[in-house]
Write an enzyme that holds these catalytic residues in place. Structure first.
Site, PDB file in Angstrom:
ATOM      1  N   ASN A  54       0.804  -1.234   0.000  1.00 54.23           N
ATOM      2  CA  ASN A  54       0.000   0.000   0.000  1.00 54.23           C
ATOM      3  C   ASN A  54       0.836   1.283   0.000  1.00 54.23           C
ATOM      4  OD1 ASN A  54       0.681  -0.499   2.731  1.00 54.23           O
ATOM      5  ND2 ASN A  54      -1.009   0.782   3.419  1.00 54.23           N
TER       6      ASN A  54
ATOM      7  N   GLU B  64       5.062  -4.337  12.268  1.00 46.17           N
ATOM      8  CA  GLU B  64       4.032  -3.289  12.267  1.00 46.17           C
ATOM      9  C   GLU B  64       2.868  -3.785  11.422  1.00 46.17           C
ATOM     10  OE1 GLU B  64       3.877  -0.780  14.200  1.00 46.17           O
ATOM     11  OE2 GLU B  64       5.901  -1.035  14.998  1.00 46.17           O
TER      12      GLU B  64
ATOM     13  N   CYS C  56      -2.913   1.889   6.638  1.00 44.74           N
ATOM     14  CA  CYS C  56      -3.018   1.231   7.949  1.00 44.74           C
ATOM     15  C   CYS C  56      -3.576   2.190   8.990  1.00 44.74           C
ATOM     16  CB  CYS C  56      -1.655   0.712   8.377  1.00 44.74           C
ATOM     17  SG  CYS C  56      -0.393   1.987   8.353  1.00 44.74           S
TER      18      CYS C  56
ATOM     19  N   GLU D 127       9.361   2.791  14.472  1.00 38.69           N
ATOM     20  CA  GLU D 127       9.901   3.137  13.157  1.00 38.69           C
ATOM     21  C   GLU D 127       9.931   4.655  13.032  1.00 38.69           C
ATOM     22  OE1 GLU D 127       7.472   0.354  10.335  1.00 38.69           O
ATOM     23  OE2 GLU D 127       9.617   0.207   9.942  1.00 38.69           O
TER      24      GLU D 127
HETATM   25  P1  NAP Z   1       0.488  -9.114   3.912  1.00 43.02           P
HETATM   26  O1  NAP Z   1      -0.382  -9.961   3.062  1.00 43.02           O
HETATM   27  O2  NAP Z   1       0.659  -9.484   5.340  1.00 43.02           O
HETATM   28  O3  NAP Z   1       1.915  -9.076   3.170  1.00 43.02           O
HETATM   29  C1  NAP Z   1       2.977  -8.317   3.687  1.00 43.02           C
HETATM   30  C2  NAP Z   1       4.279  -8.869   3.147  1.00 43.02           C
HETATM   31  O4  NAP Z   1       4.510 -10.167   3.697  1.00 43.02           O
HETATM   32  C3  NAP Z   1       4.299  -9.050   1.625  1.00 43.02           C
HETATM   33  O5  NAP Z   1       5.567  -8.729   1.129  1.00 43.02           O
HETATM   34  C4  NAP Z   1       4.034 -10.548   1.479  1.00 43.02           C
HETATM   35  O6  NAP Z   1       4.481 -11.089   0.254  1.00 43.02           O
HETATM   36  C5  NAP Z   1       4.823 -11.086   2.647  1.00 43.02           C
HETATM   37  N1  NAP Z   1       4.445 -12.441   3.049  1.00 43.02           N
HETATM   38  C6  NAP Z   1       3.315 -13.137   2.754  1.00 43.02           C
HETATM   39  N2  NAP Z   1       3.360 -14.358   3.325  1.00 43.02           N
HETATM   40  C7  NAP Z   1       4.538 -14.437   3.992  1.00 43.02           C
HETATM   41  C8  NAP Z   1       5.157 -15.455   4.785  1.00 43.02           C
HETATM   42  N3  NAP Z   1       4.553 -16.615   5.011  1.00 43.02           N
HETATM   43  N4  NAP Z   1       6.367 -15.198   5.319  1.00 43.02           N
HETATM   44  C9  NAP Z   1       6.981 -14.005   5.129  1.00 43.02           C
HETATM   45  N5  NAP Z   1       6.438 -13.011   4.373  1.00 43.02           N
HETATM   46  C10 NAP Z   1       5.233 -13.222   3.821  1.00 43.02           C
HETATM   47  O7  NAP Z   1       0.017  -7.579   3.900  1.00 43.02           O
HETATM   48  P2  NAP Z   1      -0.393  -6.687   2.671  1.00 43.02           P
HETATM   49  O8  NAP Z   1      -1.706  -7.159   2.140  1.00 43.02           O
HETATM   50  O9  NAP Z   1       0.751  -6.560   1.730  1.00 43.02           O
HETATM   51  O10 NAP Z   1      -0.574  -5.241   3.365  1.00 43.02           O
HETATM   52  C11 NAP Z   1      -1.746  -4.844   4.001  1.00 43.02           C
HETATM   53  C12 NAP Z   1      -1.604  -4.953   5.511  1.00 43.02           C
HETATM   54  O11 NAP Z   1      -0.467  -4.192   5.931  1.00 43.02           O
HETATM   55  C13 NAP Z   1      -2.774  -4.339   6.256  1.00 43.02           C
HETATM   56  O12 NAP Z   1      -3.124  -5.168   7.340  1.00 43.02           O
HETATM   57  C14 NAP Z   1      -2.229  -3.007   6.762  1.00 43.02           C
HETATM   58  O13 NAP Z   1      -2.876  -2.505   7.909  1.00 43.02           O
HETATM   59  C15 NAP Z   1      -0.811  -3.368   7.044  1.00 43.02           C
HETATM   60  N6  NAP Z   1       0.029  -2.174   7.064  1.00 43.02           N
HETATM   61  C16 NAP Z   1       0.540  -1.760   8.263  1.00 43.02           C
HETATM   62  C17 NAP Z   1       1.318  -0.613   8.331  1.00 43.02           C
HETATM   63  C18 NAP Z   1       1.930  -0.164   9.615  1.00 43.02           C
HETATM   64  O14 NAP Z   1       2.881   0.610   9.576  1.00 43.02           O
HETATM   65  N7  NAP Z   1       1.438  -0.603  10.755  1.00 43.02           N
HETATM   66  C19 NAP Z   1       1.581   0.112   7.160  1.00 43.02           C
HETATM   67  C20 NAP Z   1       1.037  -0.334   5.959  1.00 43.02           C
HETATM   68  C21 NAP Z   1       0.273  -1.486   5.914  1.00 43.02           C
HETATM   69  P3  NAP Z   1       3.462 -11.347  -0.976  1.00 43.02           P
HETATM   70  O15 NAP Z   1       2.979 -10.014  -1.384  1.00 43.02           O
HETATM   71  O16 NAP Z   1       4.316 -12.021  -1.990  1.00 43.02           O
HETATM   72  O17 NAP Z   1       2.367 -12.212  -0.444  1.00 43.02           O
END
Ligand code: NAP
Length: 487
Positions: free
Chosen positions: A153, A251, A285, A466
């Site tokens: 995102n 995070e 987020c 962070e």
């Molecule tokens: P996600 O599905 O959890 O993926 C995050 C990252 O983890 C991606 O690079 C993903 O790769 C990788 N990943 C997936 N499965 C994994 C595994 N088994 N082991 C290690 N890495 C793995 O999250 P997203 O859909 O990309 O992002 C949305 C989420 O991020 C929301 O919940 C949002 O709230 C959160 N977010 C939090 C913050 C914060 O600062 N707190 C900021 C932005 C977003 P792939 O893409 O190849 O699956």
């Protein structure tokens, strides 16, 4: 538009995957358009990248922090010259509006500049000793190979807000960007090379989270891992790191409230909720997804919010005048509707939106109406689970205390906003609210890059913050030195 083709970036050069398997990203505003083609990495390529980072680490760590900072300052300058190109690429791959993408690339420019300057202050501390002729001080040292796993995102801001402190502290890095939007991570790696970063200090491996990310989490050569993403994935990664006692920074998601008190400027409140709920298509987020309004003003507030929502223009992010772009993927779009249906089944009222948009030339994109739900109760799923889309749930509270109880009644705590003219209540809220980022009369999204950022409860491991100067705490270790020169 022609498709861009990328390889992994390992040891300062393009690296084609052994099996030759590739995957593509598609424009969320027009799914017919393939935007980029990537190497579908595996654990083998992650191992190769880790090994390259291991080799590069000692020489990079041996440079002074100021020398490392110069590379970041140079990267900031180079990035500034490519802002328009990168913003357009970001919009084509992730979908946000060009104004939002330009702001995000600018954020990356500024983060590099910030950590370039900070390099002049990086060091330990002298501590007064209790005996004469003794010097007591700390040395700040690099950790080693650090892995970064990032979400789609903010595909340039988040990689850069992890990379810049990691590099200035002297670590070498392997970055695994989200598969929905990896382009800018690879562009940043190349740009850092142009800025003078030695080969192997930064490596990028694209591909499936489980195989590439899994290797980064389990490989003993990776001494620390910073992850941003969903709670479900973050928990698994954190457990892998904990098992081998590696340093971990997670995070994750939020369920961010904006509380509107009866004394608030209701026009301001509606503007803040509108921007924080529907800006970035709600895919932030820190987006507001719950509005907790004091009962006596809920009608007046909701009318104002709906008036703004009706006027919002949805469309392709590259089109001028568009306020809100598409969802990033078919899966995310579908997920938003699943949440809305579940809310309606539980008794919420659809006040606006709720549907996919396929008219007006938008039939090939992942567009939906900004959605406002009324009559939401704290126990409903829509009030508890992250949606990650343009859906705002309006709830009511009898008074300030009840509003705080409702706002705190979730298992996450990332950002929270309050709209009021009452200074005392603002201060009490800052004390009582369970969130890492606390805003008063401001939108729940938007962060100062020089201030600490992170969540509480299940939004974060809450071990290290962070952003800001404190970000270096995660990426460095302190050694305490006792030196006796009294004899
Ligand atoms: P996600 O599905 O959890 O993926 C995050 C990252 O983890 C991606 O690079 C993903 O790769 C990788 N990943 C997936 N499965 C994994 C595994 N088994 N082991 C290690 N890495 C793995 O999250 P997203 O859909 O990309 O992002 C949305 C989420 O991020 C929301 O919940 C949002 O709230 C959160 N977010 C939090 C913050 C914060 O600062 N707190 C900021 C932005 C977003 P792939 O893409 O190849 O699956």
């Amino acid at each position: 538009m022609s498709i861009r083709t990328y390889q992994h970036w390992i040891n300062g050069q393009n690296s084609e995957p052994a099996g030759g398997i590739r995957f593509e990203t598609r424009n969320p505003a027009d799914q017919r358009e393939a935007v980029c083609s990537y190497a579908a990495g595996t654990a083998a390529e992650a191992k190769q990248a880790i090994s390259s980072a291991q080799t590069a680490f000692p020489a990079w760590a041996a440079q002074t922090a100021v020398a490392r900072g110069r590379v970041l300052s140079k990267a900031s300058q180079l990035l500034e010259t490519r802002k328009a190109e990168f913003a357009e690429l970001l919009t084509r791959e992730e979908g946000k509006t060009l104004v939002e993408s330009t702001g995000e690339v600018q954020r990356a420019v500024d983060i590099f500049r910030f950590f370039g300057g900070l390099s002049y202050t990086l060091g330990g501390q002298t501590i007064p000793h209790d005996l004469p002729g003794n010097l007591l001080f700390t040395r700040r040292e690099a950790l080693g190979v650090v892995a970064l796993i990032t979400p789609w995102n903010f595909p340039i801001a988040i990689p850069v807000w992890k990379l810049a402190p990691a590099l200035v502290c002297g670590n070498s890095v392997v970055l695994k960007p989200a598969s929905q939007a990896p382009a800018l991570s690879l562009e940043i790696a190349k740009l850092l090379g142009e800025a003078g970063l030695p080969k192997g200090v930064m490596n990028v491996v694209t591909g499936d989270g489980r195989s590439v990310g899994g290797e980064l989490a389990s490989n003993p050569a990776v001494v620390a891992l910073s992850f941003t993403g969903s709670h479900k994935i973050g928990l698994g990664v954190h457990q892998q790191l904990a098992q081998r006692m590696a340093r971990s920074q997670m995070e994750m998601g939020g369920k961010n409230p904006t509380i509107v008190l009866a004394d608030a400027d209701l026009d301001l409140a509606a503007t803040l909720v509108f921007k924080a709920g529907f800006g970035l298509t709600g895919q932030a987020c820190t987006a507001t997804s719950r509005v907790v309004v004091e009962r006596s003003v809920v009608e007046a507030f909701t009318e104002r919010l709906l008036a703004k929502t009706r006027a919002l223009k949805v469309g392709p992010g590259l089109q001028p005048g568009v306020d809100m772009g598409p969802a990033v993927s078919p899966g995310e779009l579908e997920g938003n509707f699943t949440h809305i249906q579940s809310a309606l089944r539980e008794g919420a009222v659809l006040l606006h939106g709720g549907k996919r948009i396929t008219e007006g030339g938008l039939e090939h994109g992942l567009f939906m109406e900004p959605t406002v739900l009324g009559g939401v109760k704290p126990s409903m799923k829509i009030a508890q689970e992250e949606v990650f889309g343009p859906v705002v749930a309006v709830m009511t509270a009898g008074d300030f205390d009840e509003a705080i109880t409702i706002a705190n009644g979730v298992d996450v705590g990332l950002s929270a906003s309050l709209v009021t003219r009452d200074l005392k209540k603002a201060m009490l809220y800052a004390e009582r609210i369970q969130a890492g980022v606390v805003k008063v009369n401001q939108i729940s999204t938007g962060l100062a890059l020089q201030a600490p950022f992170g969540g509480v409860k299940k939004s974060s491991t809450d071990s290290f913050k962070e952003q800001g100067a404190g970000a270096v705490e995660f990426y460095s270790k302190l050694k305490t030195v006792y030196l006796d020169y009294s004899a």
